[in-house]
Motif scaffolding. Structure first.
Motif, mmCIF file in Angstrom:
data_model
loop_
_atom_site.group_PDB
_atom_site.id
_atom_site.type_symbol
_atom_site.label_atom_id
_atom_site.label_comp_id
_atom_site.label_asym_id
_atom_site.label_seq_id
_atom_site.Cartn_x
_atom_site.Cartn_y
_atom_site.Cartn_z
ATOM 1 N N VAL B 213 0.834 -1.202 0.000
ATOM 2 C CA VAL B 213 0.000 0.000 0.000
ATOM 3 C C VAL B 213 0.866 1.248 0.000
ATOM 4 C CG1 VAL B 213 -1.622 1.299 1.392
ATOM 5 C CG2 VAL B 213 -1.925 -1.147 1.106
ATOM 6 N N PHE B 214 1.970 1.158 0.674
ATOM 7 C CA PHE B 214 2.895 2.273 0.826
ATOM 8 C C PHE B 214 3.407 2.771 -0.530
ATOM 9 C CE2 PHE B 214 7.203 3.846 1.662
ATOM 10 C CZ PHE B 214 6.957 4.722 2.686
ATOM 11 N N GLN B 215 3.424 1.895 -1.542
ATOM 12 C CA GLN B 215 4.052 2.257 -2.810
ATOM 13 C C GLN B 215 3.062 2.759 -3.850
ATOM 14 O OE1 GLN B 215 7.243 -0.598 -3.920
ATOM 15 N NE2 GLN B 215 6.379 -1.828 -2.289
ATOM 16 N N ALA B 216 1.880 3.186 -3.414
ATOM 17 C CA ALA B 216 0.888 3.686 -4.364
ATOM 18 C C ALA B 216 1.387 4.963 -5.030
ATOM 19 C CB ALA B 216 -0.423 3.955 -3.635
ATOM 20 N N GLY B 217 0.804 5.251 -6.192
ATOM 21 C CA GLY B 217 1.180 6.486 -6.880
ATOM 22 C C GLY B 217 2.130 6.229 -8.029
ATOM 23 N N TRP B 218 2.763 7.295 -8.497
ATOM 24 C CA TRP B 218 3.652 7.152 -9.646
ATOM 25 C C TRP B 218 4.819 6.238 -9.325
ATOM 26 C CZ3 TRP B 218 2.548 8.402 -14.442
ATOM 27 C CH2 TRP B 218 1.519 9.336 -14.668
ATOM 28 N N MET B 219 5.251 5.537 -10.373
ATOM 29 C CA MET B 219 6.338 4.570 -10.241
ATOM 30 C C MET B 219 7.574 5.223 -9.624
ATOM 31 S SD MET B 219 8.036 2.631 -13.429
ATOM 32 C CE MET B 219 6.450 2.231 -14.107
ATOM 33 N N PHE B 220 7.918 6.400 -10.155
ATOM 34 C CA PHE B 220 9.072 7.125 -9.641
ATOM 35 C C PHE B 220 8.573 8.362 -8.910
ATOM 36 C CE2 PHE B 220 12.673 9.945 -9.835
ATOM 37 C CZ PHE B 220 13.734 9.093 -9.564
ATOM 38 N N PRO B 221 8.883 8.578 -7.690
ATOM 39 C CA PRO B 221 9.814 7.848 -6.836
ATOM 40 C C PRO B 221 9.135 6.956 -5.804
ATOM 41 C CG PRO B 221 9.405 9.998 -5.911
ATOM 42 C CD PRO B 221 8.422 9.820 -7.033
ATOM 43 N N ASN B 222 7.863 6.553 -6.047
ATOM 44 C CA ASN B 222 7.159 5.879 -4.964
ATOM 45 C C ASN B 222 7.534 4.419 -4.786
ATOM 46 O OD1 ASN B 222 5.903 8.142 -4.224
ATOM 47 N ND2 ASN B 222 3.920 7.647 -5.093
ATOM 48 N N TRP B 223 7.923 3.739 -5.853
ATOM 49 C CA TRP B 223 8.346 2.359 -5.676
ATOM 50 C C TRP B 223 9.607 2.327 -4.833
ATOM 51 C CZ3 TRP B 223 7.670 -0.673 -10.896
ATOM 52 C CH2 TRP B 223 6.296 -0.682 -11.217
ATOM 53 N N ALA B 304 -0.103 6.627 -11.911
ATOM 54 C CA ALA B 304 -1.058 7.075 -10.898
ATOM 55 C C ALA B 304 -2.503 7.156 -11.405
ATOM 56 C CB ALA B 304 -0.605 8.411 -10.321
ATOM 57 N N PRO B 305 -2.776 7.758 -12.582
ATOM 58 C CA PRO B 305 -4.186 7.849 -13.013
ATOM 59 C C PRO B 305 -4.817 6.476 -13.226
ATOM 60 C CG PRO B 305 -2.781 9.268 -14.347
ATOM 61 C CD PRO B 305 -1.871 8.428 -13.527
ATOM 62 N N LEU B 306 -4.022 5.533 -13.773
ATOM 63 C CA LEU B 306 -4.543 4.187 -14.010
ATOM 64 C C LEU B 306 -4.898 3.504 -12.687
ATOM 65 C CD1 LEU B 306 -5.130 2.175 -16.206
ATOM 66 C CD2 LEU B 306 -2.783 1.398 -16.077
ATOM 67 N N ASP B 307 -4.002 3.651 -11.718
ATOM 68 C CA ASP B 307 -4.275 3.079 -10.402
ATOM 69 C C ASP B 307 -5.522 3.700 -9.797
ATOM 70 O OD1 ASP B 307 -2.247 1.276 -10.283
ATOM 71 O OD2 ASP B 307 -0.811 2.689 -9.442
ATOM 72 N N ALA B 308 -5.643 5.023 -9.973
ATOM 73 C CA ALA B 308 -6.805 5.704 -9.413
ATOM 74 C C ALA B 308 -8.078 5.180 -10.066
ATOM 75 C CB ALA B 308 -6.671 7.210 -9.627
ATOM 76 N N ALA B 309 -8.012 4.965 -11.400
ATOM 77 C CA ALA B 309 -9.187 4.445 -12.096
ATOM 78 C C ALA B 309 -9.550 3.062 -11.595
ATOM 79 C CB ALA B 309 -8.906 4.411 -13.598
ATOM 80 N N LEU B 310 -8.529 2.217 -11.408
ATOM 81 C CA LEU B 310 -8.793 0.859 -10.926
ATOM 82 C C LEU B 310 -9.376 0.895 -9.524
ATOM 83 C CD1 LEU B 310 -5.717 -1.164 -12.193
ATOM 84 C CD2 LEU B 310 -8.072 -1.315 -12.942
ATOM 85 N N THR B 311 -8.807 1.748 -8.669
ATOM 86 C CA THR B 311 -9.337 1.860 -7.313
ATOM 87 C C THR B 311 -10.758 2.388 -7.353
ATOM 88 O OG1 THR B 311 -7.093 2.456 -6.721
ATOM 89 C CG2 THR B 311 -8.750 2.652 -5.012
ATOM 90 N N GLY B 312 -11.027 3.266 -8.352
ATOM 91 C CA GLY B 312 -12.361 3.840 -8.481
ATOM 92 C C GLY B 312 -13.423 2.796 -8.758
#
Lengths: 112, 436, 207
Positions: B213-223, B304-312
Motif C-alpha cells: 500500500v505504501f508504494q501507491a502512486g507514480w512509479m518514480f519515486p514511490n516504488w 497514478a491515473p490508471l491506479d486511481a481508475a482501478l481503485t475507483g
C-alpha cells in the motif's frame, strides 16, 4: 491452558527420556532441544493465559496475561538453544574426529 | 483467539476513505446461507485453500513451459511445438502425465519412511508461503503483522526436506547434494533476510500488505526500489540471493548434473521427483513475488491515473443479489492481482534467462560469494538505508529526496502508538481472506 | 468446538507425536525428521497463542537453522543411514519407569495448574471480555525490548545485548572448535579445499 501444559509435559518427558537413553551424541542434543521447547511452550502459554502482570486498565494486547514478557523469554530460549546446539555440535565433531564415533559412552577417558 | 471471527474488513488504517464495507466468504456463509460459525469458517478455509492449492499447482506448469520455450529460443531452437497446438503449451501437462505413469522406485539402501516423507517438506513450505502473500490489498490469506518475517521463516523450512531427502536416499550423489544444499541454503538465508530488510526500513513495516500500500502512486519515486540508492542496490542483491535460494543456476550446485548426476534428487523418480520440481518452480514465483512487493510497487501499475481508475472501480456496486458484494471492487482486485502476478512472472523469466546464460560456479566460489561478498554488502546496505533518512534530515531537512510524496520510516514510538490501535485484523489460516 | 480448539488438537497431536518419535526411533535420521515435525507443530501452537513473532522465530532459527545444523552433524558423524546404536535391556526398563514417573508428575501438575489458572478472562471497564483480538505483537515486542512504551518501563535491552555478545562468542568458539580439529588430522592427502570450506562455513554461519 491445561492443554498447553500437557503438551509441554509430554515434550519434556520425551526430551528427558531421549537425553538419558540415546547413545548417539546428536540424539542427546535432540533431547535437549525438546526440553527447551517444552519450556518455551510454557512461557508463551503463560503470556497468553497467565494472570496479568499489571492491573488491567487499558485494553492493549500487552496488558493481557503475563504480557509479552513470556514471549520475550521464549525468544531468548530459542536463540540460546541455537547457540547451545552450535557449541555442542562443534564438540561432538571434535570428539568424532578424535575417536571415530559419536557414541557418548566412548567418552570415558577422564573416568577416575 | 486466532480463530475468532474472520476479519470482517481488511480496510487499511492509512486509507480510511477507501474502506468500503466488504463481506468475507465465511461471513456470507454464516449470515446468508445459515451455516454455524465453525462450519462457515471451515468451509471458507477449505475454499480458499483449494484456490491457493490450484494456484500453487498451475503456476509451476506455466513456468516449466515458459522455461522450455524461452531457453530454446536463447539457444536458437524451437522448443516444444507439438503438444496442444502450435506453441506446445500443453507440454507441461504431458510431462506430468508421463511422470505419473513411471515406476515408483525406492532404492534398497534408502530409509523408506524418510525417503517417502521428506519430499513433501519443500512443497508444503512453499505452499505455506502462498498463504502469506498478498495479491492485492484485500486478497491475502493471513494478513500478519510480521508477514515478511513469516514468509522467510516458512521458506527456510524447504532446506530440511532437501537435506533429509538427499541423506536418506542412501546414495553418495544424493548425500553430497544434500550437504552442499545445507551449507548453501543456510548461508544464503542471511543476506536474503538482510537485503529484504532494506525496503522494510524505508517503508517502516514488516507487513507485506502495508509495504504494498505504501508504494501507491507514480512509479518514480514511490516504488521502493527508487526510494534511495541503497534500496536499488538491495534489489539487485536480493535478486541474486533469491536465485541462489531457489537453487537455480548459476548457484544450482546441489543438483549440478555435470558433477552429481542430479544431486539430492538423484534417486527420486516419477511423481516424487516432480514434487521437488513443483516446489522449485513455485518457490521461484514466491521469491519473485516478494521482490515485486518489496521493491517493484506491489500490485500498483506505477501509473497514478490508471491506479486511481482501478481503485475507483470499488464504487461500482450493482446489485447482484449478494449483500455486501461489490462487482467493481471484485474486478479491481482481480486486475490488481493480475498486475502483481505479471510483474512476478517477468522476474521469473529473468531468472530463466540468467540460468541459461551463465555458467555454473564451483561450490567454494558459491560459498565465497555469499560469505565474503554478499553478506558484507548486505550489512553495508542495511546500515546505509538506516542512515540515509537521518542524513537527508540533517542536510535537506526532510527524510526523502523527492518531497513529501511519502515519508520514510516513521519514528518508532509515534508510529507504534498510532498503529497499535488500528492494527490489521488477522484471520486464521485462509479465513481472513476477504471476498469482495 | 471452535476452530481454535480443532487446530490446537491437530498441532498438539503432531507435537506430541513428533516428540515421541524422537524418543522412540533408533535411527538418527528418523529422529531428526520427528524433531522437525515436533518443532514445526510447536511453532503452530505459538501462532495459536497469538505469538506469530515467536512462532516465526521458532521456524527460522530452530527448524531452518538448528535442526539443519543437527542433520549436518548427523551426516558428518554417522557411518551410514539407519545405523542404530543399541541400548541395554536394563537401561530400557529403567528409562520406562523414569518416563512414566516424570509424565505422571508433570501431568498432575499441569492439570492442577490449569485449574488454578483457568485462562482468566480479562475484562475491560464495561465488563466485556477482551479477547486478544490483535495478534500483532511485533511492535509491542520491539518496544518492550527497547524498554519504551511498557508500563513497567523496564526493558530487555541489557539481556538482549548480553545475548548478542554471547552469540558472537559462541560463533567464534564453535568455528574454532570445528576448525582446530581439522588441522590436527590434516593428512598429506588433504581434503580438497571445497569440502573443507563447506563444512566449516555451514557451522560458523549457524551459530
Amino acid at each position: 491452558m491445561t492443554g498447553y501444559l500437557i503438551v509441554s509435559a509430554v515434550l519434556l518427558t520425551c526430551g528427558v527420556v531421549c537425553m538419558a537413553s540415546k547413545r548417539n551424541a546428536v540424539g542427546v542434543l535432540m533431547g535437549v532441544e525438546l526440553v527447551l521447547n517444552a519450556a518455551s511452550v510454557n512461557f508463551v502459554a503463560a503470556a497468553e493465559f497467565g494472570p496479568p502482570a499489571v492491573p488491567v486498565q487499558v485494553a492493549t494486547a500487552d496488558a493481557i496475561g503475563v504480557g509479552l514478557d513470556g514471549q520475550i523469554a521464549a525468544l531468548f530460549v530459542i536463540v540460546l538453544a541455537a547457540a547451545e546446539a552450535a557449541v555442542a555440535l562443534a564438540i561432538v565433531l571434535a570428539f568424532f574426529n578424535q575417536h571415530g564415533t559419536a557414541d557418548v559412552d566412548a567418552a570415558s577417558e577422564l573416568r577416575g | 483467539m486466532l480463530a475468532a471471527p474472520p476479519a470482517a474488513d481488511l480496510a487499511l488504517p492509512v486509507e480510511p476513505a477507501e474502506a468500503v464495507e466488504s463481506v468475507t466468504l465465511a461471513g456470507w456463509l454464516s449470515d446468508g446461507v445459515g451455516l454455524d460459525g465453525f462450519w462457515a469458517l471451515a468451509v471458507a478455509a477449505a475454499v480458499h485453500a483449494f484456490v491457493l492449492l490450484n494456484l500453487f499447482g498451475v503456476l509451476p506448469a506455466v513456468f516449466i513451459w515458459v522455461e522450455r520455450k524461452w531457453s530454446a529460443r536463447l539457444q536458437d531452437r524451437l522448443g516444444p511445438t507439438r503438444v496442444g497446438g502450435r506453441f506446445g503449451w500443453l507440454q507441461a501437462l504431458a510431462d506430468g502425465l508421463k511422470l505419473i505413469q513411471k515406476e515408483d522406485l525406492v532404492p534398497d539402501a534408502a530409509d523408506g519412511l524418510l525417503f517417502r516423507a521428506s519430499l513433501y517438506v519443500p512443497a508444503i513450505s512453499v505452499l505455506m508461503a502462498f498463504t502469506l502473500l498478498p495479491f492485492n490489498d484485500r486478497w491475502v490469506a493471513v494478513a500478519s503483522d510480521c508477514g515478511l518475517f513469516l514468509i522467510l521463516a516458512v521458506l527456510s523450512l524447504e532446506v530440511v526436506g532437501v537435506v533429509l531427502g538427499g541423506y536418506t536416499s542412501g546414495s553418495k550423489w544424493s548425500l553430497l547434494g544434500g550437504m552442499r544444499e545445507a551449507a548453501q541454503m543456510v548461508s544464503y538465508e542471511i543476506p536474503l533476510a538482510l537485503t529484504a530488510l532494506v525496503p522494510v526500513i524505508a517503508a517502516g513495516s514488516l507487513s507485506l500488505r502495508e509495504i504494498g500500500v505504501f508504494q501507491a502512486g507514480w512509479m518514480f519515486p514511490n516504488w521502493l526500489v527508487f526510494a534511495n540508492p541503497f534500496c536499488a542496490a538491495a534489489f539487485l542483491c536480493y535478486f541474486t540471493v533469491a536465485i541462489a535460494e531457489c537453487k537455480r543456476a548459476p548457484f544450482d550446485l546441489a543438483e549440478a548434473e555435470s558433477e552429481l548426476v542430479a544431486g539430492y534428487f538423484t534417486e527420486y523418480a516419477s511423481f516424487r521427483w516432480s514434487m521437488f520440481m513443483l516446489a522449485e518452480y513455485a518457490s521461484m514465483f514466491v521469491v519473485s513475488l516478494i521482490a515485486t512487493l518489496l521493491f517493484l510497487g506491489g500490485w500498483w501499475t506505477g501509473i497514478a491515473p490508471l491506479d486511481a481508475a482501478l481503485t475507483g472501480l470499488n464504487d461500482w456496486r450493482p446489485d447482484v443479489g449478494v449483500e455486501g458484494f461489490g462487482v467493481g471492487g471484485y474486478l479491481a482486485n482481480v486486475l490488481f492481482a493480475g498486475v502483481v502476478c505479471l510483474k512476478a512472472s517477468l522476474l521469473v523469466t529473468v531468472q530463466v534467462w540468467v540460468r541459461w546464460s551463465l555458467p555454473r560456479l564451483r561450490i567454494d566460489q558459491v560459498m565465497a560469494t555469499c560469505l565474503k561478498y554478499l553478506t558484507p554488502i548486505a550489512c553495508v546496505l542495511l546500515l546505509g538505508a538506516t542512515l540515509w533518512p537521518l542524513g537527508l534530515l540533517a542536510t535537506l531537512g526532510r527524510p526523502t529526496v523527492f518531497g513529501s510524496t511519502f515519508s520514510a520510516s516513521p519514528s518508532p514510538l509515534g508510529g507504534a502508538i498510532v498503529e497499535q490501535d488500528s492494527a490489521l485484523p488477522n484471520g486464521d489460516g485462509e479465513a481472513g481472506e476477504a471476498l469482495r | 468446538m471452535t476452530g481454535a480448539d480443532a487446530l490446537f488438537g491437530v498441532f498438539a497431536a503432531l507435537a506430541c507425536g513428533g516428540a515421541l518419535g524422537v524418543a522412540a526411533f533408533r535411527s538418527v535420521a528418523r529422529m531428526a525428521f520427528s524433531l522437525v515435525v515436533c518443532l514445526s507443530a510447536v511453532a503452530g501452537l505459538f501462532f495459536l497463542l497469538n505469538a506469530p513473532m515467536v512462532g516465526a522465530t521458532q521456524l527460522i532459527v530452530y527448524v531452518g537453522g538448528t535442526v539443519v545444523l543437527l542433520i549436518f552433524g548427523v551426516m558428518l558423524t554417522d557411518a551410514g543411514v539407519g545405523r542404530r546404536m543399541k541400548i541395554g535391556l536394563l537401561e530400557t526398563i529403567s528409562m520406562t519407569f523414569i518416563a512414566i514417573g516424570l509424565a505422571a508428575a508433570l501431568g498432575w501438575t499441569a492439570v492442577g495448574l490449569g485449574r488454578a489458572i483457568p485462562g482468566a478472562p480479562v475484562l475491560d471497564e464495561e465488563g466485556v471480555e477482551i479477547v486478544a483480538a490483535t495478534p500483532d505483537t511485533l511492535r509491542p515486542i520491539g518496544l518492550k525490548f527497547l524498554g519504551l512504551g511498557g508500563e513497567s518501563g523496564v526493558g530487555f535491552l541489557l539481556p538482549f545485548e548480553i545475548i548478542s555478545v554471547h552469540l558472537l562468542v559462541v560463533l567464534i568458539g564453535a568455528a574454532y572448535l570445528a576448525r582446530a580439529k581439522r588441522r590436527v588430522d590434516a593428512t598429506p592427502e588433504t581434503p580438497p579445499e571445497a569440502t573443507r570450506e563447506t563444512a566449516s562455513d555451514g557451522l560458523g554461519e549457524q551459530a
